[in-house]
Design a protein around this motif. Structure first.
Motif, PDB file in Angstrom:
ATOM      1  N   VAL A  95      -0.139   8.075   9.999  1.00 52.60           N
ATOM      2  CA  VAL A  95      -1.056   7.208  10.938  1.00 52.60           C
ATOM      3  C   VAL A  95      -1.636   6.174   9.832  1.00 52.60           C
ATOM      4  O   VAL A  95      -2.126   6.504   8.814  1.00 52.60           O
TER       5      VAL A  95
ATOM      6  N   PRO B 242      -4.378   3.194   8.938  1.00 49.58           N
ATOM      7  CA  PRO B 242      -4.127   2.990   7.432  1.00 49.58           C
ATOM      8  C   PRO B 242      -3.993   4.346   6.864  1.00 49.58           C
ATOM      9  O   PRO B 242      -4.276   5.539   7.057  1.00 49.58           O
ATOM     10  N   PRO B 243      -2.686   4.348   5.995  1.00 49.48           N
ATOM     11  CA  PRO B 243      -2.094   5.350   5.264  1.00 49.48           C
ATOM     12  C   PRO B 243      -2.938   6.027   4.410  1.00 49.48           C
ATOM     13  O   PRO B 243      -3.473   5.211   3.445  1.00 49.48           O
TER      14      PRO B 243
ATOM     15  N   SER C 195       2.514   4.543  12.175  1.00 46.40           N
ATOM     16  CA  SER C 195       1.936   4.173  13.637  1.00 46.40           C
ATOM     17  C   SER C 195       0.354   3.944  13.337  1.00 46.40           C
ATOM     18  O   SER C 195      -0.373   4.217  12.301  1.00 46.40           O
ATOM     19  N   ALA C 196      -0.136   3.376  14.371  1.00 44.28           N
ATOM     20  CA  ALA C 196      -1.740   3.097  14.376  1.00 44.28           C
ATOM     21  C   ALA C 196      -1.995   3.910  15.581  1.00 44.28           C
ATOM     22  O   ALA C 196      -1.477   4.447  16.397  1.00 44.28           O
TER      23      ALA C 196
ATOM     24  N   ILE D 208       0.872  -1.152   0.067  1.00 42.10           N
ATOM     25  CA  ILE D 208      -0.052   0.160   0.090  1.00 42.10           C
ATOM     26  C   ILE D 208       0.594   1.230  -0.154  1.00 42.10           C
ATOM     27  O   ILE D 208       0.680   2.252  -0.685  1.00 42.10           O
TER      28      ILE D 208
END
Lengths: 143, 663, 122
Positions: free
Chosen positions: C103, C105-106, C82-83, C17
């Motif tokens: 962050v 999902p990008p 990061s999430a 992704i």
């Protein structure tokens, strides 16, 4: 929100990307789980971890033939993983609006349009609950 | 604090590691003459911190105190690197030498030297390094600073800027964005007075999305603006020159200029980490050696009698050696609980401050040891229990006063060895859990019927707080952690083979009791084949194996029974017990019957094949597999195949009633 | 010349992704790594202009890998992935020298905005 789009037979389904850890090829064989219901394929190992795998078509009671080989979509839940056997993964699409149609069970959030196509958006918590039920020896509850 | 356990077996490890850290400290200090970087200071800080931690676990109070003063000094220097001059370096080197003396004394079991004067000097120096204060009189300007600061000579203070920033509202993690901007500015000079405080910024509590810091820097205005512009989602609201003279240190000022709290849970020194990873590999290798030994024994079965006997003798010996190796590796993996409790006082203080609570955290028994894998898994759950205790348990000071309690709440975390288990308790003297409210919530969420709720014993009702999606908190705060609630704690504890129990009294407090195994469990299995599948039966529960035909079984009241020794035992198809398809069988063909001891007495289980014995590491089952009745765990064989281990004692009954809240 | 990026994440899926986002944004992904150890090696070998670094990975986590990379090259630009819920870890990574974070999902526009800022392209 970005979603992973995949096929069950010829129909498109979607799961939120942030719930998906990865997609792997389905293993050659599974270890059978005692007492489990039909939808449960068994467990597989992935990098030393034991991961339960469920035939998603069966879980949704779609009356489909199990996919010949298929892909396993790994859901990442709190401290555990869950594999869903699907026919093929198509890609990632952004889905914002989910209509209430098609909410046949708690496993389905509803329908959404991606370009000209209609996809069924699944509910992770609902799926998790249904999977858990399919592993327990309790009679199936109304969902 | 005198260590209550035998520290002697750690002494050599303490001596070698502490010496390593002190050597590195000395070397790095000298190297600083080449230039002071934040990384270099961090590294010095970590060495001092490690020595402190080790000395603490050995119960060497004087050493801990000395290392602590050095650590404090470095922490202060981190926020004012410009003040790191030769005078500081000299004193630290003196402390390093003194610490070396402590290590030597410990090694020779002699009393520690007295360093009261040195500690006082270190403290005085640390005090004098407060941002905004002038350099020590003991470090006159004649003493050339060890580094050229961005601000030039110490005598002339660089310009001060009031920098006001706004974090975009759509930003995913505004607190982190703010922190990032803060850190970027810190690279330009010294920061003072963050409004709101840095802790508030980090927690994302920014009124109108803005916060302001004072920056002392020789960088031109444009460079400051440029630095801010390089942080996505952060906008420079204003940049104004303010009076250079630092305000006199006021109590309020401490908050804004405090050095950033160091990261909770400092990483252990590198060498230790390498070693523990190696231990994981050792354990894996020891496991594989056991499998290989079993393989050799298997080959032996096809040999002639005489050769087989000799081979078996050797394999028995080999097995004993491998087993011994495995035991040693397990022993080496034992880690004190302090690895996770050491960071708790700091965390407790932070949480309490954010929530406006006053807390005393009392730790005991942190020296008790558990397998490192278990300690690792417990880190998050224990922190969560502490958060819960402070966040939801202990009342705000005013409320406590009204209830006639001391305004300061107490949270006790105690660890105890109890035969082959370890008990870890988190106890608070707060408001206790509201059983009726828990029940009402559970009914409201459809987890329980009203009748079931009424009849539910209190012990089980308290466990409702661990049902997914149920929490007594009215609102989810940033501290309680979104989504990771008590259900995650319970799962994590059970995943390592432990249990969780809650007791609570309204108005008096709550106790969470974790009962944990000491090590990851090893089981000796009899592997049996059923169709294409393999299952493991714990050897401890196997009474014997009889090979016979189904046709030859006797019957007692229509139940087939097998003659076993002097008695008869009911015979069952394992495939039927497990509800899995077995091979079609010929009643006249010989099949193995494994006689096992269940809680309901002996049963003979017909299987398709016996595949041998293996000693394996038992893995706990995670949901949904934990819902399957009759399973004790799972293991992965050498060939990568997952094999379920049957809970023989409870084979015939569901071993897990649905947890309360799921029914 | 387009900027050269190293993508580090233990999930092939997530790497794909992120790679797609960079490709569409005119960057060239010159390498990828699936764990912290590999990340450090690849960095030394490829000397990319920018690294995107997952926080939680096997063998060596993203924070340690970031530290190690910066030890070898103080000018390295490392952006953490990061999430939500990993705020504390991101701050630790920033403390360790990461220049920014995205962050998961990008989202393409967020990723490209952050990266361009970091590279001083906007």
């Amino acid at each position: 929100m970005r979603h992973v789009i995949f096929f069950l037979d010829r129909d498109r389904y979607a799961l939120p990307l942030d719930a998906v850890r990865e997609v792997v090829n389905a293993p050659e064989s599974y270890s059978r789980v005692p007492h489990a219901k039909d939808a449960v394929k068994g467990v597989m190992t992935l990098r030393g971890r034991v991961v339960p795998v469920v035939d998603l078509g069966r879980l949704l009671a779609l009356g489909l033939q199990p996919p010949g080989k298929g892909k396993v979509v790994l859901l990442e839940l709190v401290r555990r993983e869950l594999g869903l056997l699907v026919t093929e993964v198509e890609g990632i699409e952004s889905i914002e609006k989910v209509g209430p149609q098609g909410r046949a069970s708690r496993m389905v959030r509803g329908l959404a349009r991606v370009g000209p196509l209609t996809v069924t958006v699944l509910d992770v918590e609902g799926l998790d609950a249904a999977v858990t039920a399919s592993f327990s020896s309790e009679p199936e509850r109304n969902r | 604090m005198a260590a209550q356990w035998d520290t002697s077996r750690y002494l050599s490890l303490f001596v070698s590691e502490a010496t390593e850290h002190l050597d590195a400290l000395g070397k790095e200090l000298v190297r600083l003459e080449g230039g002071v970087t934040p990384e270099a200071i961090d590294s010095l800080f970590r060495h001092a911190h490690s020595v402190k931690g080790m000395a603490g676990s050995m119960g060497y109070d004087p050493t801990t105190a000395l290392a602590h003063s050095v650590e404090d000094l470095f922490e202060r220097v981190r926020s004012a690197p410009a003040r790191f001059d030769r005078a500081v370096a000299d004193l630290v080197l003196q402390a390093v030498d003194a610490l070396g003396g402590h290590v030597k004394a410990a090694n020779e079991r002699k009393p520690f030297p007295d360093n009261t004067a040195l500690i006082a000097q270190l403290k005085e120096l640390t005090q004098s390094l407060r941002p905004g204060t002038t350099p020590l009189p003991s470090a006159p300007p004649a003493n050339a600073p060890l580094l050229e600061t961005a601000g030039g000579p110490e005598s002339e203070l660089p310009p001060r800027w009031l920098v006001t920033l706004r974090v975009a509202t759509h930003s995913a993690q505004p607190g982190v964005r703010g922190f990032l901007a803060y850190k970027r500015l810190a690279s330009l000079g010294n920061l003072f007075r963050c409004t709101p405080s840095l802790d508030e910024v980090k927690a994302g509590r920014l009124p109108g999305g803005t916060f302001a810091v004072e920056l002392e820097s020789t960088e031109p205005e444009a460079a400051v603006a440029k630095t801010v512009s390089q942080v996505a989602d952060v906008e420079l609201v204003s940049l104004t020159r303010v009076a250079s003279a630092p305000p006199p240190p006021a109590p309020e000022e401490t908050k804004g200029t405090e050095p950033e709290p160091r990261v909770v849970g400092q990483e252990p020194p590198r060498t230790v980490r390498v070693r523990t990873e190696l231990l994981d590999e050792f354990l894996d290798l020891a496991g594989e050696l056991m499998l290989a030994t079993a393989g050799v024994r298997e080959v032996g079965r096809s040999l002639q009698e005489e050769l087989r006997g000799r081979l078996n003798e050797t394999t028995d010996r080999l097995h004993g050696l491998v087993r011994g190796l495995h035991d040693k590796v397990m022993k080496a993996r034992m880690t004190p609980v302090s690895v996770i409790t050491d960071r708790l006082p700091r965390a407790a203080r932070d949480i309490a401050r954010r929530r406006g609570r006053e807390i005393e955290l009392i730790l005991s028994g942190s020296e008790v040891e558990l397998d490192r894998a278990i300690v690792d898994e417990l880190s998050d759950p224990v922190l969560h229990l502490l958060r819960n205790a402070i966040d939801h348990g202990v009342e705000p000071p005013e409320e406590r006063r009204m209830r006639g309690k001391p305004p300061r709440g107490t949270v006790k975390l105690s660890v105890k060895r109890a035969s082959d288990r370890v008990l870890l308790e988190v106890e608070d003297d707060g408001r206790g859990m509201d059983v009726e409210r828990l029940k009402a919530l559970a009914v409201e969420r459809g987890l329980l019927t009203a009748e079931a709720a009424r009849d539910l014993p209190e012990r089980e009702a308290l466990m409702l707080s661990t049902a997914p999606g149920l929490s007594t908190a009215a609102s989810v705060t940033d501290i309680s952690g979104r989504g990771v609630g008590m259900d995650a704690v319970k799962k994590a504890v059970e995943a390592v083979g432990g249990t969780l129990e809650i007791t609570s009294r309204r108005g008096l407090g709550t106790t969470f009791r974790l009962s944990l195994p000491l090590t990851v469990a090893m089981v000796n299995l009899l592997l049996v084949g059923l169709g294409d599948d393999v299952y493991g039966l714990p050897i401890a529960k196997v009474a014997g194996v009889v090979e016979t035909t189904r046709a030859s079984l006797a019957h007692s009241r229509d139940v087939p029974v097998l003659q076993f020794g002097a008695s008869v035992v009911p015979a069952r198809e394992l495939s039927a017990v497990l509800e899995v398809p077995g091979r079609p069988h010929d009643v006249a063909a010989v099949s193995p019957f494994v006689v096992v001891d269940t809680d309901d007495g002996r049963v003979a289980l017909a299987v398709d094949a016996l595949l041998g014995q293996e000693e394996v590491v038992l893995k706990a089952l995670t949901r949904p597999l934990d819902q399957v009745p009759g399973l004790a765990g799972v293991t992965v064989l050498g060939n990568g195949r997952p094999v379920f281990i049957l809970d023989v004692a409870r084979l015939e009954r569901p071993n897990r009633l649905p947890a309360v809240g799921e029914a | 010349m387009s900027k050269r990026v190293l993508v580090v994440d233990d999930s092939v899926f997530m790497r794909d992704i992120i790679k797609d986002i960079f490709a569409a944004g005119g960057f060239s992904v010159v390498g990828e790594a699936g764990n912290g150890v590999e990340a450090v090696e690849k960095y030394k070998e490829l000397k990319p202009d920018l690294v995107t670094m997952d926080l939680v990975m096997p063998y060596r986590n993203g924070i340690d890998a970031t530290r190690e990379i910066l030890r070898g090259d103080a000018k390295a630009l490392v952006v953490m992935c990061s999430a939500l819920g990993q705020e504390t870890m991101v701050m630790e990574a920033i403390e360790a020298g990461a220049v920014d974070f995205i962050v998961k999902p990008p989202r393409a526009e967020d990723v490209l905005a952050v990266v361009k800022k970091v590279l001083g392209e906007s």
